[in-house]
Motif scaffolding. Structure first.
Motif, PDB file in Angstrom:
ATOM      1  N   PRO A 264       3.374   5.528  29.566  1.00  0.00           N
ATOM      2  CA  PRO A 264       4.454   4.549  29.371  1.00  0.00           C
ATOM      3  C   PRO A 264       5.724   5.160  28.808  1.00  0.00           C
ATOM      4  O   PRO A 264       6.818   4.685  29.097  1.00  0.00           O
ATOM      5  CB  PRO A 264       3.832   3.549  28.382  1.00  0.00           C
ATOM      6  N   THR A 265       5.591   6.228  28.017  1.00  0.00           N
ATOM      7  CA  THR A 265       6.766   6.877  27.451  1.00  0.00           C
ATOM      8  C   THR A 265       7.559   7.628  28.506  1.00  0.00           C
ATOM      9  O   THR A 265       8.797   7.614  28.503  1.00  0.00           O
ATOM     10  CB  THR A 265       6.350   7.842  26.331  1.00  0.00           C
ATOM     11  N   ILE A 266       6.863   8.300  29.406  1.00  0.00           N
ATOM     12  CA  ILE A 266       7.550   9.117  30.416  1.00  0.00           C
ATOM     13  C   ILE A 266       7.810   8.351  31.703  1.00  0.00           C
ATOM     14  O   ILE A 266       8.357   8.917  32.658  1.00  0.00           O
ATOM     15  CB  ILE A 266       6.733  10.388  30.735  1.00  0.00           C
ATOM     16  N   LEU A 267       7.443   7.076  31.747  1.00  0.00           N
ATOM     17  CA  LEU A 267       7.594   6.296  32.974  1.00  0.00           C
ATOM     18  C   LEU A 267       9.030   6.274  33.501  1.00  0.00           C
ATOM     19  O   LEU A 267       9.232   6.401  34.714  1.00  0.00           O
ATOM     20  CB  LEU A 267       7.083   4.871  32.765  1.00  0.00           C
ATOM     21  N   PRO A 268      10.056   6.117  32.643  1.00  0.00           N
ATOM     22  CA  PRO A 268      11.420   6.187  33.199  1.00  0.00           C
ATOM     23  C   PRO A 268      11.702   7.505  33.919  1.00  0.00           C
ATOM     24  O   PRO A 268      12.348   7.514  34.964  1.00  0.00           O
ATOM     25  CB  PRO A 268      12.304   6.024  31.954  1.00  0.00           C
ATOM     26  N   GLY A 269      11.216   8.622  33.356  1.00  0.00           N
ATOM     27  CA  GLY A 269      11.410   9.910  34.015  1.00  0.00           C
ATOM     28  C   GLY A 269      10.641  10.008  35.315  1.00  0.00           C
ATOM     29  O   GLY A 269      11.128  10.594  36.290  1.00  0.00           O
TER      30      GLY A 269
END
Length: 289
Positions: free
Chosen positions: A183-188
């Protein structure tokens, strides 16, 4: 004086965007619809055009999915202490620095029908060049850095304490990745997918070298567009360009849509659950990351 500098900066920036982006795109649209809607539709709905669009979108999607998976894994591995990390990190950017035609030539030498790898696959009925497989390989190569470079900053800024706390509660490594890291790296990840897909849609140099460019079989939209331009069909080439721009824009808008709903917690809920819920935490007391 400060107000004048602001106006000058705004005017310079606006003029730069106008000359570099707005006017060229406007010229493409003007040329595409220069003969009316009927001519535009004829240019983009012919059998060869539809076949090129279908092949391009399919191969670009496959390449983007491959790069999302591989790029996320590579970026995650770079967060660990691995031998030759600095050199490997520099190698990731090589597809950006190598001319795309040279990239295609490299792939032919490595996977062509006369190479050891190509001959081995040919004996098993798989053509690594002059086929849709070759197109995917070329697209994967030229777009590989996008996901890695989109995910790396997010991993670097992530709080390691959350992962350690989850491990202390007994969460397995995969559960920690799914509930905290992803969920933390989802934008990337979404940005890498969008950039890879959009870039692959218009790839020409590497694809034209390895695809064979057989109409209705291995001719992608960029090569079809170039053929129209060579035949002095500027309106048709512009019409194909408009379709490619529209598809890339839709991918970008869909990325923004997903990121917007992720901020509201909708996308995050698809990948994470509270770590204090369920049996998997209490049933794995000796787990370490």
């Amino acid at each position: 004086m400060r107000i004048k500098l602001r106006h000058l900066a705004f005017t310079s920036f606006s003029g730069y965007l106008l000359l570099l982006i707005v006017l060229p795109i406007g010229a493409i649209f003007q040329q595409a619809f220069s003969n009316g809607w009927s001519a535009f539709l004829r240019s983009v709905t012919g059998p060869m055009a539809l076949s090129a669009f279908e092949l391009t979108v399919e191969t670009a999607l496959v390449a983007a999915i491959i790069n999302v998976i591989a790029g996320t894994f590579v970026a995650h591995m770079f967060e660990k202490e691995i031998p030759g990390k600095t050199v490997l990190n520099a190698i990731v950017d090589l597809p950006f620095s190598i001319p795309t035609t040279v990239s295609g030539l490299m792939l032919i030498f490595l996977y062509g029908p006369t190479s050891p790898i190509g001959m081995w696959f040919l004996r098993h009925g798989i053509h690594l060049t002059y086929s849709p497989v070759a197109i995917v390989i070329a697209m994967v190569f030229v777009t590989f850095p996008y996901t890695v470079r989109s995910v790396q900053p997010l991993l670097s800024d992530m709080d390691r304490g959350m992962q350690e706390a989850a491990a202390t509660l007994g969460a397995r490594p995969f559960r920690v990745f799914r509930s905290i890291v992803f969920p933390t790296i989802l934008p990337g990840v979404l940005t890498g997918f969008s950039l890879s897909f959009s870039r692959a849609l218009a790839e020409f140099g590497a694809v034209v070298m390895v695809a064979g460019n057989k109409p209705m079989h291995t001719e992608v939209a960029a090569v079809y567009l170039y053929g129209l331009l060579e035949n002095d069909d500027q309106q048709g080439a512009a019409a194909v360009s408009v379709v490619l721009i529209a598809v890339a824009l839709l991918a970008l808008l869909y990325q923004f849509y997903l990121l917007h709903y992720r901020q509201r917690g909708v996308v995050r809920s698809l990948f994470s659950k509270p770590l204090n819920r369920g049996r998997d935490i209490h049933d794995t007391p000796n787990v370490t990351l």
